[in-house]
Design a protein around this motif. Structure first.
Motif, PDB file in Angstrom:
ATOM      1  N   GLN A 517     -23.179   8.821  -8.781  1.00 33.78           N
ATOM      2  CA  GLN A 517     -24.007   9.069  -9.814  1.00 33.78           C
ATOM      3  C   GLN A 517     -25.549   9.716  -8.751  1.00 33.78           C
ATOM      4  O   GLN A 517     -26.556   9.643  -9.151  1.00 33.78           O
ATOM      5  N   THR A 518     -25.464   9.683  -7.875  1.00 32.31           N
ATOM      6  CA  THR A 518     -26.826   9.826  -6.557  1.00 32.31           C
ATOM      7  C   THR A 518     -26.793  11.596  -6.161  1.00 32.31           C
ATOM      8  O   THR A 518     -27.682  11.332  -5.777  1.00 32.31           O
ATOM      9  N   GLY A 519     -25.184  11.879  -7.109  1.00 34.45           N
ATOM     10  CA  GLY A 519     -25.271  13.352  -6.783  1.00 34.45           C
ATOM     11  C   GLY A 519     -25.240  13.499  -5.098  1.00 34.45           C
ATOM     12  O   GLY A 519     -25.787  14.639  -3.935  1.00 34.45           O
ATOM     13  N   ARG A 520     -24.310  12.567  -4.325  1.00 40.45           N
ATOM     14  CA  ARG A 520     -24.583  13.047  -2.822  1.00 40.45           C
ATOM     15  C   ARG A 520     -23.158  13.491  -2.981  1.00 40.45           C
ATOM     16  O   ARG A 520     -22.017  13.331  -3.571  1.00 40.45           O
ATOM     17  N   ASP A 521     -22.460  14.089  -1.480  1.00 40.59           N
ATOM     18  CA  ASP A 521     -21.185  15.180  -1.799  1.00 40.59           C
ATOM     19  C   ASP A 521     -20.577  13.517  -0.942  1.00 40.59           C
ATOM     20  O   ASP A 521     -20.807  12.691  -0.115  1.00 40.59           O
ATOM     21  N   PRO A 522     -19.486  13.213  -1.787  1.00 46.44           N
ATOM     22  CA  PRO A 522     -18.703  12.081  -1.400  1.00 46.44           C
ATOM     23  C   PRO A 522     -18.235  12.088   0.397  1.00 46.44           C
ATOM     24  O   PRO A 522     -18.857  10.758   0.933  1.00 46.44           O
ATOM     25  N   LEU A 523     -17.927  13.182   0.685  1.00 41.96           N
ATOM     26  CA  LEU A 523     -18.298  12.805   2.591  1.00 41.96           C
ATOM     27  C   LEU A 523     -18.923  12.946   3.211  1.00 41.96           C
ATOM     28  O   LEU A 523     -19.328  12.092   4.313  1.00 41.96           O
ATOM     29  N   ALA A 524     -19.798  13.688   3.248  1.00 41.73           N
ATOM     30  CA  ALA A 524     -21.869  13.086   3.425  1.00 41.73           C
ATOM     31  C   ALA A 524     -22.421  12.161   3.041  1.00 41.73           C
ATOM     32  O   ALA A 524     -22.441  10.861   4.167  1.00 41.73           O
ATOM     33  N   PHE A 525     -22.100  11.312   2.000  1.00 37.51           N
ATOM     34  CA  PHE A 525     -22.341   9.758   1.796  1.00 37.51           C
ATOM     35  C   PHE A 525     -22.051   9.211   2.871  1.00 37.51           C
ATOM     36  O   PHE A 525     -22.189   8.220   2.885  1.00 37.51           O
ATOM     37  N   ARG A 526     -20.390   8.953   2.492  1.00 39.99           N
ATOM     38  CA  ARG A 526     -19.176   8.109   3.522  1.00 39.99           C
ATOM     39  C   ARG A 526     -19.875   8.186   4.949  1.00 39.99           C
ATOM     40  O   ARG A 526     -19.922   7.269   5.756  1.00 39.99           O
ATOM     41  N   ARG A 527     -19.996   9.214   5.014  1.00 34.45           N
ATOM     42  CA  ARG A 527     -20.373   9.866   6.834  1.00 34.45           C
ATOM     43  C   ARG A 527     -21.352   8.993   6.472  1.00 34.45           C
ATOM     44  O   ARG A 527     -22.103   8.403   8.420  1.00 34.45           O
ATOM     45  N   ASP A 528     -23.147   9.017   6.231  1.00 31.27           N
ATOM     46  CA  ASP A 528     -24.524   8.457   6.342  1.00 31.27           C
ATOM     47  C   ASP A 528     -23.873   7.159   6.758  1.00 31.27           C
ATOM     48  O   ASP A 528     -25.106   6.153   7.405  1.00 31.27           O
ATOM     49  N   LEU A 529     -23.157   6.494   5.631  1.00 34.12           N
ATOM     50  CA  LEU A 529     -22.762   4.975   6.002  1.00 34.12           C
ATOM     51  C   LEU A 529     -21.889   4.462   6.983  1.00 34.12           C
ATOM     52  O   LEU A 529     -22.143   2.854   6.970  1.00 34.12           O
ATOM     53  N   LEU A 530     -21.162   5.435   7.484  1.00 30.69           N
ATOM     54  CA  LEU A 530     -20.350   5.189   8.979  1.00 30.69           C
ATOM     55  C   LEU A 530     -20.594   5.435  10.047  1.00 30.69           C
ATOM     56  O   LEU A 530     -19.946   6.014  11.425  1.00 30.69           O
ATOM     57  N   LYS A 531     -21.985   5.536   9.941  1.00 32.52           N
ATOM     58  CA  LYS A 531     -22.577   5.899  11.919  1.00 32.52           C
ATOM     59  C   LYS A 531     -21.255   5.265  12.219  1.00 32.52           C
ATOM     60  O   LYS A 531     -21.915   5.520  14.013  1.00 32.52           O
ATOM     61  N   ASN A 532     -22.152   4.009  12.753  1.00 31.02           N
ATOM     62  CA  ASN A 532     -21.540   3.428  13.968  1.00 31.02           C
ATOM     63  C   ASN A 532     -19.711   3.407  13.501  1.00 31.02           C
ATOM     64  O   ASN A 532     -19.076   1.951  14.401  1.00 31.02           O
ATOM     65  N   GLN A 533     -19.007   3.944  12.825  1.00 31.65           N
ATOM     66  CA  GLN A 533     -17.868   3.838  13.162  1.00 31.65           C
ATOM     67  C   GLN A 533     -17.033   4.882  13.452  1.00 31.65           C
ATOM     68  O   GLN A 533     -16.247   5.685  13.025  1.00 31.65           O
ATOM     69  N   PRO A 534     -16.237   4.821  15.182  1.00 30.87           N
ATOM     70  CA  PRO A 534     -17.176   6.591  15.496  1.00 30.87           C
ATOM     71  C   PRO A 534     -14.889   7.168  14.448  1.00 30.87           C
ATOM     72  O   PRO A 534     -14.615   7.827  14.756  1.00 30.87           O
ATOM     73  N   ARG A 535     -14.302   5.965  14.586  1.00 28.29           N
ATOM     74  CA  ARG A 535     -12.304   6.207  14.357  1.00 28.29           C
ATOM     75  C   ARG A 535     -12.030   6.731  13.137  1.00 28.29           C
ATOM     76  O   ARG A 535     -11.380   7.201  12.744  1.00 28.29           O
ATOM     77  N   HIS A 536     -13.276   6.038  11.721  1.00 26.28           N
ATOM     78  CA  HIS A 536     -13.166   7.081  10.900  1.00 26.28           C
ATOM     79  C   HIS A 536     -13.955   7.814  10.575  1.00 26.28           C
ATOM     80  O   HIS A 536     -13.500   8.494  10.065  1.00 26.28           O
ATOM     81  N   LEU A 537     -14.539   8.200  11.910  1.00 26.06           N
ATOM     82  CA  LEU A 537     -15.572   9.214  11.737  1.00 26.06           C
ATOM     83  C   LEU A 537     -14.439  10.031  11.878  1.00 26.06           C
ATOM     84  O   LEU A 537     -14.759  11.494  11.548  1.00 26.06           O
ATOM     85  N   GLY A 538     -13.316   9.924  13.214  1.00 21.51           N
ATOM     86  CA  GLY A 538     -12.348  10.880  13.383  1.00 21.51           C
ATOM     87  C   GLY A 538     -11.535  11.284  12.594  1.00 21.51           C
ATOM     88  O   GLY A 538     -11.376  12.409  12.356  1.00 21.51           O
ATOM     89  N   VAL A 539     -10.522  10.389  11.708  1.00 25.30           N
ATOM     90  CA  VAL A 539     -10.303  10.796  10.722  1.00 25.30           C
ATOM     91  C   VAL A 539     -11.093  11.921   8.931  1.00 25.30           C
ATOM     92  O   VAL A 539     -10.173  12.860   9.030  1.00 25.30           O
TER      93      VAL A 539
END
Lengths: 698, 152
Positions: A517-539
């Motif tokens: 709904q905000t026109g963001r790429d679902p992956l980039a959007f998640r990455r922005d909100l997971l900055k402090n979650q290195p293992r989420h970012l790893g997968v």
């Protein structure tokens, strides 16, 4: 026994067994296991602790404190022991351990076998190795420091002398058990991390391995139970005249679950049951249906919930947000439907109640027998049998209770079996739940408020619906998560990944919808909100690469993404779909898992494949419905499983890690349904908020 | 009860059972071969698949009277002397998880390969889609059938 009672009993039993787990651990290292209880050979056996027996013929038997149901711990756990023992892998044999307090909790669930047994099995192997080395030193009269163990031998570094483990068992038996063994540096692992073939692989293809359903004792009877059909109902009366005329039927008598038919073979028992005439009392839930249950859950959302997570001021932040997005999700009850229906064998003889159960929970099996027979604790023996799938269903002990009650009717051993229909209609289901979610966005379209309210059935144990709901990984400053539970007579239980199945669907669908709904790429959007979650970012990095996330697709294709943390592991999934004549085809699934140290990478891949299939099955078809106070589904034609012709191509990628091992069996399930629904949203614009998908795409 | 005779895994067997007894229960309860599994009882999942005169048949809803005089092969009879190439491929590709449905999968795969020595993916899906696996081992089953086809 209802589900609440059963849950409480299970937990009491669990506490009983796990009380003083330190003591159990210590005991595990000095408990004198007699050599004759599991093996018939008469050779000298070195039993350094409750996990190992080393035989004069060099065989190393590893005793399994947990149950095997397809998760391949019969291979992974021996790999851990063999690594530290420096065993010859070809000499390893597996023995199922019976219920014994020495092992602490023996409940197989929560994707916990490897992660909870890792340290103690390493120590078990290392202890035995130290004793074998000492035995060699004593035998050759050379200092122990001059020896090392490798592939089933103790080698003397200064000469080319070597002694096989088997040749040292008699001497090792005379030595004290060391308490301060040193574990190997993981960099030197040669067995942990390798894709060893399953130790029981041949038995599985020869049809020679025995599951609970295959268990047999001399003179054993087989029984089936005509079960009370409606929740809350009871038996009024029965007429066994015709049933007793069926050749092979031996006895018919009521038990608490209904009326038991005992026969000298399975078919006779089934035919006898058909001829039974039973009158039932309907009870208070005879009109209950799924629509009413759903309405109850939705109505309960109006009540104040119990808060399980509160950060910042979510209500205020929602009110003042620039944009609000709200969705309501609903998921159905689900049955586990393992390929092997529930069954249990029991024999009451000489004041002893002996049970052979394909169970994830021998402690609960013991408790069922105890509560039925009231025998002295030591007179109840539980033998754990291999399961043909379980997925949480065999944590319950209802089928053990049946067997013990039926065993009270005869002096002979008796196996109580269930048909598929009985299994489907008498489950402990993944709970149905309703979820209301509101997300507030600020001017920059960043989520600033997350309000999640869950409504589901009461069970006395909130995590059965809330698990994972309170662990949203996304960095949203204001969060409020609450739940309301409503009494329902449908028994519920842990289903592969428990409440994560509902809550990952809700989290990952909602986050995706906000991105859309905000026109963001679902992956980039998640990455922005997971900055402090290195293992989420790893997968996420791994699935991005291997799913070719950035590569454009045709208009008739789409990808959906999700990422979820459960059972201490991280899984990201990308599902690729295409338009079909009717609905969609699931073409490809790319998965990445971070489960810490990997014991057997092929075993991990197998579990991820299976978890994805189970998740897809639930997303596409899975639904247990109630009408007239009973479950409507009766067999695989109306409780469909994914078949081979609908299988996507699955590719799995494992994060290389030196962190401690974490869960594998369950974590791949939760992120699969939302990844599929996110792909559907990307392809069609339609947000699926109710599972299963069945019938929603025309 | 009726006396019925058929060949099971190369050996003549006579059984005295109710003639409507499904072959599955005769194999399991009377003849004590438990490799053939009960799972649905209605021919919907295929865990009970055996060969009758060389063709795959779901034994859970096949009355034993229908195999009178015929030849039945179960998983136990498949690799009696040495493992069948399909069984070897199953091990090679580490197909089984719990293993409960695998005798039915293997018997169906063997029948497919006897009919079509080099099946493509669509042939495999068509032959195997009736055999359910709750553990979800389908991708490996397909791979192992290709492996077996290459080996044979």
């Amino acid at each position: 026994m209802n589900s609440i009672e059963s849950k409480l009993l299970d937990r009491r039993q669990f506490l009983k067994l796990s009380t003083g787990s330190t003591a159990a651990l210590v005991l595990g290292f000095c408990w004198p296991l007699s050599g004759k209880d599991s093996l018939s050979d008469e050779d000298v056996i070195f039993v350094p602790n409750a996990y190992l027996k080393i035989h004069a013929n060099d065989t190393v038997s590893v005793i399994m404190p947990r149950s095997e149901m397809g998760q391949k711990i019969y291979t992974a756990l021996p790999q851990i022991v063999a690594e530290e023992l420096e065993a010859d892998w070809s000499k390893i044999k597996v023995i199922q351990g019976d219920l014994n307090q020495v092992y602490g909790s023996q409940t197989t669930g929560g994707s916990a076998s490897v992660r909870t047994q890792y340290d103690r099995l390493r120590k078990a192997g290392a202890t035995a190795k130290a004793m074998l080395i000492q035995a060699a030193a004593t035998t050759l009269n050379v200092p122990g420091s001059e020896f090392y163990a490798e592939s089933g031998f103790v080698h003397h570094s200064g000469s080319n002398r070597k002694l096989s483990f088997g040749s040292l068992v008699a001497m090792a038996n005379t030595l004290p058990v060391p308490t301060d063994v040193i574990l190997k540096d993981p960099k030197t692992f040669r067995i942990i991390g390798k894709a060893y073939k399953s130790l029981d692989g041949i038995g599985k293809v020869e049809g020679s391995i025995k599951f609970g359903y295959d268990f047999e004792l001399p003179e054993m009877l087989t029984a089936v139970v005509e079960r009370i059909p409606k929740y809350g109902g009871s038996m009024s009366s029965f007429d066994a005249t015709e049933a007793l005329k069926v050749p092979g039927v031996i006895k018919i008598a009521p038990i608490s679950a209904g009326v038991a038919v005992l026969a000298d073979n399975s078919w006779a028992a089934l035919q006898g049951r058909k001829k039974l005439e039973v009158k039932w009392n309907d009870g208070p839930h005879a009109k209950l249906n799924s629509k009413k249950i759903s309405e109850d859950f939705k109505a309960a959302l109006e009540q104040d919930g119990s808060i399980i997570r509160s950060e910042g001021n979510a209500e205020e932040a929602l009110k003042t947000a620039k944009q609000q997005i709200e969705l309501t999700f609903e998921v159905p009850y689900l049955d586990h439907a393992p390929q092997e229906p529930n069954n249990c064998t029991a024999h009451i003889h000489d004041g002893i109640c002996e049970i052979w159960a394909p169970t994830q929970n021998p402690g609960a099996a013991w408790w069922a027998a105890k509560s039925v027979t009231e025998f002295a604790d030591d007179n109840i023996k539980v033998h754990t049998l291999r399961m043909g799938g379980a997925f949480g269903r065999k944590l319950q002990n209802d089928f053990v209770r049946d067997a013990v009650e039926v065993a009270q009717l005869t002096k002979l051993p008796v196996k109580v079996i269930r048909t598929r229909t009985e299994d489907l209609k008498n489950g402990f289901y993944r709970p149905s739940t309703v979820h209301q979610i509101q997300v507030g966005l600020d001017r920059s379209k960043k989520p600033v408020s997350w309000i999640h309210k869950l409504s589901g059935p009461q069970d006395g144990w909130a995590p059965i619906i809330t698990g994972g709901a309170d662990e949203l990984a996304y960095g949203i400053p204001n969060q409020r998560v609450s739940y309301v539970m409503t009494e329902q007579p449908i028994p519920i239980g842990a289903w592969r990944s428990v409440a994560h199945t509902q809550n990952a669907f809700v989290h990952e669908s909602m986050i995706d919808e906000v991105a859309r709904q905000t026109g963001r790429d679902p992956l980039a959007f998640r990455r922005d909100l997971l900055k402090n979650q290195p293992r989420h970012l790893g997968v996420l990095d791994l699935v991005e690469k291997h799913s070719k996330w950035d590569k454009p697709l045709k208009d008739t294709q789409a990808r959906g993404l999700s990422v979820h943390y459960s059972f201490n592991s991280y899984v990201a999934i990308v599902v690729e779909i295409s338009k079909a004549k009717k609905g969609i085809n699931v073409e490809r699934v790319t998965a990445a898992i971070d489960c810490g140290t990997v014991i057997n990478p092929d075993g991990v891949r197998a579990q991820v494949e299976g978890g994805i299939v189970m998740g897809l099955t639930a997303a596409l078809y899975g639904e247990i419905t109630i009408d007239q106070g009973e479950v409507e589904q009766t067999n695989f034609h109306n409780y469909r499983l994914l078949k081979m012709d609908k299988m996507p191509e699955i590719n799995i990628h494992i994060v290389q890690s030196t962190e401690p091992p974490t869960g594998v069996g369950e974590p791949p399930v939760p992120p699969t349904p939302p990844a599929l629904m996110n792909a559907i949203a990307a392809l069609t614009g339609k947000r699926i908020t109710r599972l299963p998908l069945k019938g929603q795409l025309g | 009860m009726t006396l019925l005779t058929f060949t099971l895994n190369g050996k003549k067997q006579s059984v005295d059972v109710a003639p409507d007894t499904p072959l599955l229960w005769v194999i399991r309860d009377t003849l004590k071969l438990t490799g053939t599994k009960y799972s649905c009882g209605k021919g919907l999942c295929g865990s009970c698949t055996v060969h009758v005169d060389g063709k795959p048949r779901k034994s859970c809803n096949l009355p034993v009277s229908k195999v009178e005089g015929k030849t039945v092969l179960t998983i136990e009879g498949l690799g009696k002397r040495s493992l069948h190439p399909v069984q070897k491929a199953w091990i090679e590709d580490e197909v089984a998880q719990c293993g409960y449905c695998q005798p039915g999968q293997i018997m169906t795969a063997v029948a497919l390969l006897e009919d079509n020595a080099h099946p493509n993916d669509a042939d495999i899906e068509d032959a195997m889609k009736g055999i359910l696996c709750r553990c979800g081992t389908y991708q490996r089953i397909k791979k192992a059938i290709h492996t077996a086809a290459k080996e044979a």
